[in-house]
Design an enzyme around this catalytic site. Structure first.
Site, PDB file in Angstrom:
ATOM      1  N   ARG A  55       0.812  -1.339   0.012  1.00 35.72           N
ATOM      2  CA  ARG A  55      -0.132   0.036  -0.044  1.00 35.72           C
ATOM      3  C   ARG A  55       0.614   1.350  -0.153  1.00 35.72           C
ATOM      4  O   ARG A  55       0.605   2.161  -0.904  1.00 35.72           O
ATOM      5  CB  ARG A  55      -0.999   0.211   1.300  1.00 35.72           C
ATOM      6  CG  ARG A  55      -2.171  -0.308   1.312  1.00 35.72           C
ATOM      7  CD  ARG A  55      -2.701  -0.800   2.652  1.00 35.72           C
ATOM      8  NE  ARG A  55      -1.722  -1.797   2.928  1.00 35.72           N
ATOM      9  CZ  ARG A  55      -1.979  -2.972   2.743  1.00 35.72           C
ATOM     10  NH1 ARG A  55      -2.838  -3.470   1.895  1.00 35.72           N
ATOM     11  NH2 ARG A  55      -1.056  -3.985   3.305  1.00 35.72           N
ATOM     12  N   THR A  56       1.682   1.482   0.736  1.00 33.54           N
ATOM     13  CA  THR A  56       2.415   2.614   1.069  1.00 33.54           C
ATOM     14  C   THR A  56       3.233   2.977  -0.100  1.00 33.54           C
ATOM     15  O   THR A  56       3.110   4.127  -0.602  1.00 33.54           O
ATOM     16  CB  THR A  56       3.482   2.661   2.303  1.00 33.54           C
ATOM     17  OG1 THR A  56       2.546   2.128   3.535  1.00 33.54           O
ATOM     18  CG2 THR A  56       4.087   3.834   2.476  1.00 33.54           C
TER      19      THR A  56
ATOM     20  N   LYS B 245      25.935  -4.059  -1.975  1.00 34.78           N
ATOM     21  CA  LYS B 245      27.202  -3.897  -2.253  1.00 34.78           C
ATOM     22  C   LYS B 245      27.945  -3.206  -1.093  1.00 34.78           C
ATOM     23  O   LYS B 245      29.234  -3.076  -1.144  1.00 34.78           O
ATOM     24  CB  LYS B 245      27.876  -3.175  -3.417  1.00 34.78           C
ATOM     25  CG  LYS B 245      27.071  -3.730  -4.873  1.00 34.78           C
ATOM     26  CD  LYS B 245      27.386  -2.734  -6.063  1.00 34.78           C
ATOM     27  CE  LYS B 245      26.492  -3.134  -7.154  1.00 34.78           C
ATOM     28  NZ  LYS B 245      26.600  -1.917  -8.329  1.00 34.78           N
TER      29      LYS B 245
ATOM     30  N   ARG C 208      11.580   3.946   3.421  1.00 37.71           N
ATOM     31  CA  ARG C 208      11.038   2.959   4.447  1.00 37.71           C
ATOM     32  C   ARG C 208      12.293   2.166   4.679  1.00 37.71           C
ATOM     33  O   ARG C 208      13.005   1.772   3.830  1.00 37.71           O
ATOM     34  CB  ARG C 208       9.946   2.005   3.968  1.00 37.71           C
ATOM     35  CG  ARG C 208       9.690   0.751   4.919  1.00 37.71           C
ATOM     36  CD  ARG C 208       8.479   0.126   4.892  1.00 37.71           C
ATOM     37  NE  ARG C 208       7.295   0.695   4.945  1.00 37.71           N
ATOM     38  CZ  ARG C 208       5.955   0.247   5.005  1.00 37.71           C
ATOM     39  NH1 ARG C 208       5.830  -0.892   4.435  1.00 37.71           N
ATOM     40  NH2 ARG C 208       4.882   0.916   5.021  1.00 37.71           N
TER      41      ARG C 208
ATOM     42  N   HIS D 179       5.461   6.249  11.519  1.00 42.88           N
ATOM     43  CA  HIS D 179       4.814   6.171  10.291  1.00 42.88           C
ATOM     44  C   HIS D 179       4.073   6.995  10.125  1.00 42.88           C
ATOM     45  O   HIS D 179       2.765   7.016  10.027  1.00 42.88           O
ATOM     46  CB  HIS D 179       4.147   4.718   9.890  1.00 42.88           C
ATOM     47  CG  HIS D 179       3.938   4.293   8.620  1.00 42.88           C
ATOM     48  ND1 HIS D 179       3.953   5.006   7.546  1.00 42.88           N
ATOM     49  CD2 HIS D 179       3.506   3.000   8.086  1.00 42.88           C
ATOM     50  CE1 HIS D 179       3.464   4.315   6.500  1.00 42.88           C
ATOM     51  NE2 HIS D 179       3.345   3.227   6.786  1.00 42.88           N
TER      52      HIS D 179
HETATM   53  C1  NCD Z   1       1.903  -0.820   8.395  1.00 45.13           C
HETATM   54  C2  NCD Z   1       3.416  -0.610   8.521  1.00 45.13           C
HETATM   55  O1  NCD Z   1       4.222  -0.957   7.540  1.00 45.13           O
HETATM   56  O2  NCD Z   1       4.111  -0.329   9.731  1.00 45.13           O
HETATM   57  N1  NCD Z   1       1.674  -1.145   6.872  1.00 45.13           N
HETATM   58  C3  NCD Z   1       1.149   0.007   6.248  1.00 45.13           C
HETATM   59  O3  NCD Z   1       2.021   0.835   5.770  1.00 45.13           O
HETATM   60  N2  NCD Z   1      -0.120   0.132   6.068  1.00 45.13           N
HETATM   61  C4  NCD Z   1       1.371  -1.649   9.241  1.00 45.13           C
HETATM   62  C5  NCD Z   1       1.908  -3.112   9.488  1.00 45.13           C
HETATM   63  O4  NCD Z   1       2.991  -3.510   8.773  1.00 45.13           O
HETATM   64  O5  NCD Z   1       1.389  -3.892  10.280  1.00 45.13           O
END
Ligand code: NCD
Length: 307
Positions: free
Chosen positions: A54-55, A84, A105, A133
């Protein structure tokens, strides 16, 4: 430069309201298939050292819908020069000379902050380990705002892995912005909210309780925010197995909930919400995911062009 590393970057009720309004506009235009050109010529780089569906895709789709372009490293641990031995800092220094904004991320808490310190362009934290997040929190708030028309006077439960869940860590920081919010923190003893966030809630005067049982709180709630037990943060698989199904929301649990309660989840879901719950109108998690697209479009617009 508008970095979004922690909730703090968006901690302003007026700013949030403007972002919600812009998100709503994005949604309307998107539904009419109107083309946006606001970010034409701008480039978004997504660099993901941890898995995501999703993100990453919602940021990328949002950028494309706004007329911008996208460059992306999906599996940065193996597919980038990290394999590397390149440091995150070097990667960011270089990518920030290619792109106008970076979405990052990373498995280490604090990674996004370190990246922002050396980047030439704004960095958006899309999850740093068990840290934060903030853009998830943005669209969680947007979803509550849409579903309930307000964020004031609600009783909200945050449920599951409150120790490691970064979405919870970001979301709860916003609650003191709203009037008379009541909070139930529902977690097993081993996965309770880190002390610094408990102290934060106390210091801000939020009315909250910490409990281990979900069923007794269900009937009080306006918002039930379920989360996944964060398997990847456990050192031993046995420990995860023992705790993974500690809370499971099923059709029976729905009976005690208010008629206008809203059930949310940042997704991905594992077992904590039975699929039979999906058809209940209170199940808002897929609407929530769609809201993520519009909220992130609004955020990109604000970062790159203002309102
Ligand atoms: C979340 C995350 O990555 O922290 N996912 C997301 O971005 N919707 C929640 C999760 O992974 O549980």
């Amino acid at each position: 430069m508008r970095h979004v590393i922690t909730a703090e970057a968006l901690m302003d009720r007026k700013l949030l309201d403007r972002l919600f309004a812009l998100a709503q506009k994005m949604e309307k235009m998107g539904k009419r298939n109107k083309l946006h050109t606001a970010l034409r010529g701008k480039i978004l780089a997504t660099i993901f050292y941890e898995p995501s569906t999703r993100t990453r895709l919602s940021f990328e789709a949002g950028m494309i819908k706004l007329g911008g372009g996208v460059i992306s490293v999906e599996n940065a641990v193996q597919a980038s020069s990290a394999s590397k031995g390149e440091s995150l800092e070097d990667a960011i220094r270089v990518v920030s000379s290619f792109a106008d904004v970076i979405v990052l991320r990373h498995p280490e808490s604090g990674a996004a902050k370190a990246a922002a310190e050396i980047s030439w362009v704004p960095v958006i934290n899309a999850g740093d380990g068990s840290g934060e997040h903030p853009t998830q929190a943005l669209y969680d708030l947007y979803t509550i705002h849409k579903e309930h028309n307000t964020l004031d006077t609600l009783h909200i439960a945050l449920v599951g892995d409150l120790l490691n869940g970064r979405t919870v860590h970001s979301l709860l920081q916003f609650l003191p912005l709203y009037r008379k919010v009541q909070l139930s923190l529902v977690a097993p003893k081993k996965l309770q909210l880190p002390k610094r966030y408990v102290d934060y809630l106390k210091q801000k005067g939020v009315n909250f309780e910490q409990v281990t049982q979900l069923v007794p709180v269900l009937k009080k709630l306006d918002v039930l925010y379920m989360t996944r037990i964060q398997k990847e943060r456990f050192r031993s698989p046995k420990e995860y197995e023992a705790i993974k199904n500690v809370y499971v929301l099923d059709e029976r649990s729905l009976l005690t909930m208010k008629k206008d309660a809203v059930i949310m989840h940042p997704l991905p879901r594992v077992q904590e919400i039975a699929v039979t719950v999906d058809r209940d109108p209170r199940a808002a998690y897929f609407r929530q995911a769609e809201n993520g697209l519009y909220a992130r479009m609004a955020l990109l617009h604000w970062i790159l062009k203002g309102f």
